[in-house]
Design an enzyme around this catalytic site. Structure first.
Site, PDB file in Angstrom:
ATOM      1  N   ARG A 173      58.688  39.736  50.798  1.00 14.70           N
ATOM      2  CA  ARG A 173      57.839  40.917  51.035  1.00 14.70           C
ATOM      3  C   ARG A 173      56.839  40.730  52.186  1.00 14.70           C
ATOM      4  NH1 ARG A 173      53.356  41.175  46.374  1.00 14.70           N
ATOM      5  NH2 ARG A 173      52.814  38.990  46.249  1.00 14.70           N
ATOM      6  N   ARG A 177      56.954  41.373  62.250  1.00 11.59           N
ATOM      7  CA  ARG A 177      56.934  42.498  63.197  1.00 11.59           C
ATOM      8  C   ARG A 177      57.009  42.029  64.631  1.00 11.59           C
ATOM      9  NH1 ARG A 177      51.942  44.583  60.716  1.00 11.59           N
ATOM     10  NH2 ARG A 177      52.679  45.573  58.812  1.00 11.59           N
ATOM     11  N   ARG A 250      50.267  31.447  36.536  1.00 15.02           N
ATOM     12  CA  ARG A 250      49.581  30.620  37.514  1.00 15.02           C
ATOM     13  C   ARG A 250      48.124  31.075  37.479  1.00 15.02           C
ATOM     14  NH1 ARG A 250      49.719  25.964  39.612  1.00 15.02           N
ATOM     15  NH2 ARG A 250      49.089  25.863  41.782  1.00 15.02           N
ATOM     16  N   ARG A 281      42.356  30.353  50.489  1.00 17.36           N
ATOM     17  CA  ARG A 281      41.703  31.301  51.396  1.00 17.36           C
ATOM     18  C   ARG A 281      40.208  31.391  51.138  1.00 17.36           C
ATOM     19  NH1 ARG A 281      45.378  36.441  49.329  1.00 17.36           N
ATOM     20  NH2 ARG A 281      45.108  36.059  47.128  1.00 17.36           N
ATOM     21  N   GLU A 301      39.129  30.354  47.235  1.00 16.62           N
ATOM     22  CA  GLU A 301      40.099  30.569  46.161  1.00 16.62           C
ATOM     23  C   GLU A 301      40.989  29.339  46.036  1.00 16.62           C
ATOM     24  OE1 GLU A 301      41.836  34.531  46.292  1.00 16.62           O
ATOM     25  OE2 GLU A 301      43.744  33.676  45.624  1.00 16.62           O
ATOM     26  N   TYR A 349      54.250  41.186  38.368  1.00 11.97           N
ATOM     27  CA  TYR A 349      53.179  41.256  39.346  1.00 11.97           C
ATOM     28  C   TYR A 349      53.135  42.674  39.905  1.00 11.97           C
ATOM     29  CZ  TYR A 349      49.962  40.411  43.018  1.00 11.97           C
ATOM     30  OH  TYR A 349      48.849  40.488  43.806  1.00 11.97           O
ATOM     31  N   ASP A 351      50.960  45.613  41.898  1.00 12.28           N
ATOM     32  CA  ASP A 351      49.787  45.973  42.686  1.00 12.28           C
ATOM     33  C   ASP A 351      49.076  47.144  41.996  1.00 12.28           C
ATOM     34  OD1 ASP A 351      49.680  44.141  44.775  1.00 12.28           O
ATOM     35  OD2 ASP A 351      51.212  45.211  45.923  1.00 12.28           O
TER      36      ASP A 351
HETATM   37  P1  FAD Z   1      43.900  43.215  34.051  1.00 16.53           P
HETATM   38  O1  FAD Z   1      42.979  43.583  35.150  1.00 16.53           O
HETATM   39  O2  FAD Z   1      44.243  41.776  33.876  1.00 16.53           O
HETATM   40  O3  FAD Z   1      43.288  43.798  32.686  1.00 16.53           O
HETATM   41  C1  FAD Z   1      43.719  43.374  31.409  1.00 16.53           C
HETATM   42  C2  FAD Z   1      42.478  43.178  30.562  1.00 16.53           C
HETATM   43  O4  FAD Z   1      42.876  42.908  29.216  1.00 16.53           O
HETATM   44  C3  FAD Z   1      41.626  41.984  31.006  1.00 16.53           C
HETATM   45  O5  FAD Z   1      40.325  42.417  31.344  1.00 16.53           O
HETATM   46  C4  FAD Z   1      41.628  41.068  29.797  1.00 16.53           C
HETATM   47  O6  FAD Z   1      40.385  40.428  29.574  1.00 16.53           O
HETATM   48  C5  FAD Z   1      41.942  42.036  28.655  1.00 16.53           C
HETATM   49  N1  FAD Z   1      42.554  41.381  27.503  1.00 16.53           N
HETATM   50  C6  FAD Z   1      43.646  40.584  27.496  1.00 16.53           C
HETATM   51  N2  FAD Z   1      43.895  40.166  26.235  1.00 16.53           N
HETATM   52  C7  FAD Z   1      42.936  40.719  25.444  1.00 16.53           C
HETATM   53  C8  FAD Z   1      42.657  40.628  24.056  1.00 16.53           C
HETATM   54  N3  FAD Z   1      43.400  39.885  23.239  1.00 16.53           N
HETATM   55  N4  FAD Z   1      41.597  41.322  23.564  1.00 16.53           N
HETATM   56  C9  FAD Z   1      40.820  42.049  24.399  1.00 16.53           C
HETATM   57  N5  FAD Z   1      41.042  42.152  25.711  1.00 16.53           N
HETATM   58  C10 FAD Z   1      42.085  41.496  26.243  1.00 16.53           C
HETATM   59  N6  FAD Z   1      46.562  44.475  43.795  1.00 16.53           N
HETATM   60  C11 FAD Z   1      46.502  45.260  44.900  1.00 16.53           C
HETATM   61  O7  FAD Z   1      46.966  46.408  44.858  1.00 16.53           O
HETATM   62  N7  FAD Z   1      45.889  44.816  46.053  1.00 16.53           N
HETATM   63  C12 FAD Z   1      45.348  43.577  46.156  1.00 16.53           C
HETATM   64  O8  FAD Z   1      44.833  43.207  47.215  1.00 16.53           O
HETATM   65  C13 FAD Z   1      45.432  42.717  45.021  1.00 16.53           C
HETATM   66  N8  FAD Z   1      44.918  41.464  45.084  1.00 16.53           N
HETATM   67  C14 FAD Z   1      44.989  40.670  43.980  1.00 16.53           C
HETATM   68  C15 FAD Z   1      44.437  39.383  44.078  1.00 16.53           C
HETATM   69  C16 FAD Z   1      44.487  38.531  42.994  1.00 16.53           C
HETATM   70  C17 FAD Z   1      43.891  37.165  43.093  1.00 16.53           C
HETATM   71  C18 FAD Z   1      45.117  38.966  41.778  1.00 16.53           C
HETATM   72  C19 FAD Z   1      45.198  38.048  40.587  1.00 16.53           C
HETATM   73  C20 FAD Z   1      45.649  40.246  41.680  1.00 16.53           C
HETATM   74  C21 FAD Z   1      45.605  41.119  42.783  1.00 16.53           C
HETATM   75  N9  FAD Z   1      46.103  42.414  42.715  1.00 16.53           N
HETATM   76  C22 FAD Z   1      46.045  43.213  43.828  1.00 16.53           C
HETATM   77  C23 FAD Z   1      46.700  42.968  41.459  1.00 16.53           C
HETATM   78  C24 FAD Z   1      45.636  43.690  40.590  1.00 16.53           C
HETATM   79  O9  FAD Z   1      44.663  42.761  40.192  1.00 16.53           O
HETATM   80  C25 FAD Z   1      46.364  44.301  39.374  1.00 16.53           C
HETATM   81  O10 FAD Z   1      47.260  45.298  39.804  1.00 16.53           O
HETATM   82  C26 FAD Z   1      45.426  44.954  38.330  1.00 16.53           C
HETATM   83  O11 FAD Z   1      44.229  44.262  38.148  1.00 16.53           O
HETATM   84  C27 FAD Z   1      46.166  44.986  37.000  1.00 16.53           C
HETATM   85  O12 FAD Z   1      45.435  45.711  36.040  1.00 16.53           O
HETATM   86  P2  FAD Z   1      45.726  45.492  34.487  1.00 16.53           P
HETATM   87  O13 FAD Z   1      44.878  46.466  33.773  1.00 16.53           O
HETATM   88  O14 FAD Z   1      47.178  45.474  34.234  1.00 16.53           O
HETATM   89  O15 FAD Z   1      45.295  43.972  34.187  1.00 16.53           O
HETATM   90  N1  UDP Z   2      52.233  33.299  52.284  1.00 15.90           N
HETATM   91  C1  UDP Z   2      52.262  32.234  53.161  1.00 15.90           C
HETATM   92  N2  UDP Z   2      51.253  32.095  54.074  1.00 15.90           N
HETATM   93  C2  UDP Z   2      50.210  32.971  54.148  1.00 15.90           C
HETATM   94  C3  UDP Z   2      50.195  34.069  53.252  1.00 15.90           C
HETATM   95  C4  UDP Z   2      51.219  34.193  52.326  1.00 15.90           C
HETATM   96  O1  UDP Z   2      53.173  31.420  53.120  1.00 15.90           O
HETATM   97  O2  UDP Z   2      49.314  32.784  54.982  1.00 15.90           O
HETATM   98  C5  UDP Z   2      53.339  33.399  51.284  1.00 15.90           C
HETATM   99  C6  UDP Z   2      52.993  32.696  49.980  1.00 15.90           C
HETATM  100  O3  UDP Z   2      54.190  32.123  49.483  1.00 15.90           O
HETATM  101  C7  UDP Z   2      52.551  33.819  49.071  1.00 15.90           C
HETATM  102  C8  UDP Z   2      53.457  34.940  49.533  1.00 15.90           C
HETATM  103  O4  UDP Z   2      53.594  34.746  50.944  1.00 15.90           O
HETATM  104  O5  UDP Z   2      52.729  33.489  47.707  1.00 15.90           O
HETATM  105  C9  UDP Z   2      52.915  36.336  49.250  1.00 15.90           C
HETATM  106  O6  UDP Z   2      51.683  36.487  49.896  1.00 15.90           O
HETATM  107  P1  UDP Z   2      50.681  37.646  49.567  1.00 15.90           P
HETATM  108  O7  UDP Z   2      49.502  37.505  50.449  1.00 15.90           O
HETATM  109  O8  UDP Z   2      51.441  38.911  49.550  1.00 15.90           O
HETATM  110  O9  UDP Z   2      50.336  37.281  48.070  1.00 15.90           O
HETATM  111  P2  UDP Z   2      49.051  37.345  47.174  1.00 15.90           P
HETATM  112  O10 UDP Z   2      48.768  35.906  46.885  1.00 15.90           O
HETATM  113  O11 UDP Z   2      47.943  38.011  47.920  1.00 15.90           O
HETATM  114  O12 UDP Z   2      49.536  38.072  46.005  1.00 15.90           O
END
Ligand code: FAD
Ligand code: UDP
Length: 371
Positions: A173, A177, A250, A281, A301, A349, A351
């Site tokens: 993904r 470009r 993870r 990062r 992070e 996973y 978004d």
């Molecule tokens: P969560 O936000 O995990 O909510 C679930 C909630 O359930 C949690 O608060 C948890 O505490 C609660 N819970 C779990 N078990 C229990 C229990 N037994 N009792 C009570 N509460 C409980 N998406 C993007 O579109 N753009 C981005 O740039 C992006 N960056 C990301 C970067 C990182 C590091 C990560 C990890 C994710 C990223 N995402 C991004 C994805 C985004 O975080 C998710 O799409 C979104 O948060 C998912 O929402 P959710 O409600 O499914 O889960």
């Molecule tokens: N990735 C990489 N180098 C970078 C950024 C990303 O090799 O500088 C790879 C890495 O394997 C990562 C994947 O591309 O798990 C997806 O990256 P993205 O930024 O979409 O993932 P995020 O960790 O933000 O979900």
């Protein structure tokens, strides 16, 4: 008499909150609980020194789905932020995603034709072969230079495994470009809520009862009794007491500090792609909203192994875990009153935009069916 609800929603993250908004607007009553002491799950943001800090890593909203964009725009205003991360390898700095700026810095090429020629030569040894793992996928897409400097170290840190043991799809993904376009995402709609993500979730939860620091498993029977239906957005394997074994996740560790200077790195996201640097990062939060505050807040992070009790940030969607998830999903289908949703409930996973469309679809289905 205890108050009864139409829905108990476990998890005050984006999925639970969108579901709650739709149910409330349809005249249903919701109790939303979360084991964390705050709402918004992983998109939680908090104000520090006037800067909206993304507590669980950089969250950039991007989508191709106009309906989802319009839906969220009812609650918040998106700014014009465009994600253009930089990659730092030792003292070298490259533009991401892989584009003409990156290729110029690596090889001195200037035109798309020159870059394509260079990459074609690098890819030649892998042509016509189905990649068996991430390393082969990367080499066949972008060649050895980009792989060694920008992919290998970052990916191995991120996933804690060698690129030869990782599935190819993880980097498929990543855009490649042959223009000078540094926009990381290909979606036409992108931005950060000006008021922060927590404000968005607050507005989505308006009208629901919310109880924080409340774990579903600590009080399961009483909570099940309280509502006609349960929407569960926690870990599906935990819900079933891991009867078939635990799913793999993870984790991440975040180190955040406030610095007494106006600008630390000049960009919201800088990836550290060398294996020697332990974090993947650094994000500088003020740049998500073009902040002019006198101080700055940065977060390093660190990827981390996941153990019970840690936050499960990423599902590990390899073959073994997907097969295990399918066994839990089969149990879930037979649940008379519990429905699973969100990133942990669906073990995918997703978004933010996909989370919103999934939550809207589920709420519409359940509300149409009258339950
Ligand atoms: P969560 O936000 O995990 O909510 C679930 C909630 O359930 C949690 O608060 C948890 O505490 C609660 N819970 C779990 N078990 C229990 C229990 N037994 N009792 C009570 N509460 C409980 N998406 C993007 O579109 N753009 C981005 O740039 C992006 N960056 C990301 C970067 C990182 C590091 C990560 C990890 C994710 C990223 N995402 C991004 C994805 C985004 O975080 C998710 O799409 C979104 O948060 C998912 O929402 P959710 O409600 O499914 O889960
Ligand atoms: N990735 C990489 N180098 C970078 C950024 C990303 O090799 O500088 C790879 C890495 O394997 C990562 C994947 O591309 O798990 C997806 O990256 P993205 O930024 O979409 O993932 P995020 O960790 O933000 O979900």
């Amino acid at each position: 008499m205890k108050k009864r609800y139409d829905y108990l929603i476990v998890g005050a993250g984006l999925f639970g909150a969108v579901f709650a908004r739709e149910a409330t607007d349809a005249g249903k009553t919701c109790l939303v609980i979360d084991r964390r002491p705050h709402i918004a799950g992983n998109i939680y943001t908090e104000r520090v020194e006037g800067i909206e800090v993304h507590r669980y890593g950089a969250h950039i909203f991007h989508t191709s789905d106009r309906a989802v964009w319009d839906y969220l725009s009812r609650f918040v205003t998106f700014n014009r932020f465009t994600n253009s991360p930089l990659a730092r390898y030792g003292d070298e700095l490259y533009h991401l995603p892989f584009n003409m700026n990156t290729f110029h810095a690596l090889w001195g090429v200037v035109t798309p034709a020159e870059a394509k020629e260079k990459i074609a030569a690098e890819r030649a040894p892998y042509a016509g072969r189905e990649p068996r793992n991430l390393e082969e996928q990367a080499l066949s897409l972008v060649g050895r230079d980009v792989y060694e400097k920008l992919i290998k170290g970052y990916t191995e840190k991120q996933w804690g495994r060698s690129c030869t043991e990782l599935p190819a799809f993880i980097i498929r993904r990543l855009p490649l470009r042959f223009t000078y376009d540094d926009n990381y995402f290909s979606d036409p709609l992108q931005g950060i809520p000006e008021e922060g993500y927590t404000a968005l979730v607050e507005r989505l939860l308006d009208g629901s009862d919310v109880e924080l620091s409340r774990d579903y498993f600590a009080d399961r029977e009483a909570l099940d009794e309280i509502a006609d239906r349960v929407i569960f957005t926690g870990r599906i394997d935990e819900f079933y007491g891991a009867v078939f074994g635990r799913l793999a996740y993870r984790s991440l560790r975040f180190e955040t500090e406030t610095l007494d200077l106006p600008d630390f790195q000049g960009n919201a996201v800088v990836n550290y792609t060398s294996r020697d640097v332990p974090f993947t990062r650094i994000i500088e939060h003020k740049h998500f909203t073009f902040g002019k505050q006198p101080k700055t807040v940065v977060t390093r992070e660190y990827p981390a192994a996941w153990r019970e009790g840690e936050e499960p940030y990423y599902p590990v969607n390899d073959e073994t875990n997907n097969a295990l998830y399918a066994r839990y999903a089969a149990l879930a289908e037979k649940e008379p009153k519990v429905v699973f949703g969100g990133r942990l409930g669906l073990y995918r996973y997703l978004d933010m935009d996909k989370i919103v469309s999934e939550a809207l679809a589920l709420s519409r289905r359940l509300l149409r069916e009258g339950n």
